[in-house]
Design a protein around this motif. Structure first.
Motif, mmCIF file in Angstrom:
data_model
loop_
_atom_site.group_PDB
_atom_site.id
_atom_site.type_symbol
_atom_site.label_atom_id
_atom_site.label_comp_id
_atom_site.label_asym_id
_atom_site.label_seq_id
_atom_site.Cartn_x
_atom_site.Cartn_y
_atom_site.Cartn_z
ATOM 1 N N UNK A 1 -5.559 14.961 4.586
ATOM 2 C CA UNK A 1 -6.039 14.690 4.408
ATOM 3 C C UNK A 1 -4.624 13.328 3.896
ATOM 4 N N UNK A 2 -5.722 12.332 3.619
ATOM 5 C CA UNK A 2 -4.658 10.917 2.645
ATOM 6 C C UNK A 2 -5.068 10.430 1.860
ATOM 7 N N UNK A 3 -4.183 9.977 0.800
ATOM 8 C CA UNK A 3 -4.738 9.075 -0.360
ATOM 9 C C UNK A 3 -4.025 7.333 -0.058
ATOM 10 N N UNK A 4 -4.530 6.887 -0.954
ATOM 11 C CA UNK A 4 -3.712 5.627 -1.053
ATOM 12 C C UNK A 4 -3.913 4.360 -1.903
ATOM 13 N N UNK A 5 -3.339 4.070 -2.332
ATOM 14 C CA UNK A 5 -3.318 2.996 -3.900
ATOM 15 C C UNK A 5 -2.570 1.657 -2.913
ATOM 16 N N UNK A 6 -3.112 0.444 -3.671
ATOM 17 C CA UNK A 6 -2.498 -0.491 -3.464
ATOM 18 C C UNK A 6 -2.063 -1.621 -4.684
ATOM 19 N N UNK A 7 -1.131 -2.389 -4.725
ATOM 20 C CA UNK A 7 -0.580 -2.992 -5.642
ATOM 21 C C UNK A 7 -0.861 -4.078 -5.088
ATOM 22 N N UNK A 8 -1.128 -4.782 -6.080
ATOM 23 C CA UNK A 8 -1.056 -6.577 -5.619
ATOM 24 C C UNK A 8 0.190 -6.850 -6.521
ATOM 25 N N UNK B 1 4.873 4.202 2.991
ATOM 26 C CA UNK B 1 4.498 2.449 1.804
ATOM 27 C C UNK B 1 4.658 1.153 2.697
ATOM 28 N N UNK B 2 3.555 0.637 3.368
ATOM 29 C CA UNK B 2 3.259 -0.471 3.802
ATOM 30 C C UNK B 2 3.451 -1.966 2.931
ATOM 31 N N UNK C 1 0.596 -1.624 0.152
ATOM 32 C CA UNK C 1 -0.055 0.146 -0.327
ATOM 33 C C UNK C 1 0.715 1.229 -0.060
ATOM 34 N N UNK C 2 0.932 2.022 -0.729
ATOM 35 C CA UNK C 2 1.415 3.208 -0.751
ATOM 36 C C UNK C 2 0.721 4.587 0.149
ATOM 37 N N UNK C 3 0.414 4.950 0.956
ATOM 38 C CA UNK C 3 -0.140 5.913 1.954
ATOM 39 C C UNK C 3 0.089 7.187 1.550
ATOM 40 N N UNK D 1 -6.034 -0.781 5.081
ATOM 41 C CA UNK D 1 -5.101 0.641 5.081
ATOM 42 C C UNK D 1 -5.679 2.502 5.165
ATOM 43 N N UNK D 2 -6.600 1.782 5.081
ATOM 44 C CA UNK D 2 -7.707 2.919 5.376
ATOM 45 C C UNK D 2 -7.799 3.244 7.289
#
Length: 81
Positions: free
Chosen positions: A74-81, A43-44, A3-5, A59-60
Motif C-alpha cells: 500500500x502507499x500513502x503520500x503527502x504534498x508539501x507546497x 521524496x519527489x 511529495x513524500x511517498x 504522484x498518484x
C-alpha cells in the motif's frame, strides 16, 4: 513542491523484517512498542508550475505504477507546497 511517498506492506502480508525489529526492541526493553512494520520512503521534487491537482495526479500515478507493488504493498503520500 515536494511529495513524500510512503510504501508499506499490506497488513495481510507477513513482514519478517518488521518482526525482527520488534523482537530486538523488546530485548532492549522498549516494551511500549506493540508492532513494527517496515517500508520505503521516497521524496519527489515536483516541477515548478504544477497545480496541486496536477501534482496529486502525477504522484498518484508514480506511486501506483512505479514505486509500489499493488499486489503486496500500500502507499500513502503527502504534498508539501
Amino acid at each position: 513542491m515536494k511529495a513524500h511517498v510512503y510504501v508499506t506492506l499490506k497488513t495481510s502480508v507477513l513482514d519478517p523484517q518488521g518482526q525482527t525489529i520488534q523482537n530486538a526492541l523488546h530485548k532492549m526493553q522498549f516494551t511500549g512498542v506493540e508492532s513494527v512494520r517496515q517500508g520505503k520512503y521516497f521524496q519527489l521534487l515536483l516541477a515548478d508550475g504544477l497545480s496541486v491537482e496536477a501534482a496529486r495526479a502525477e504522484v498518484e500515478r508514480v506511486a501506483k505504477e512505479v514505486l509500489a507493488n499493488s499486489v503486496i504493498e500500500d502507499y500513502t503520500y503527502r504534498i508539501e507546497e
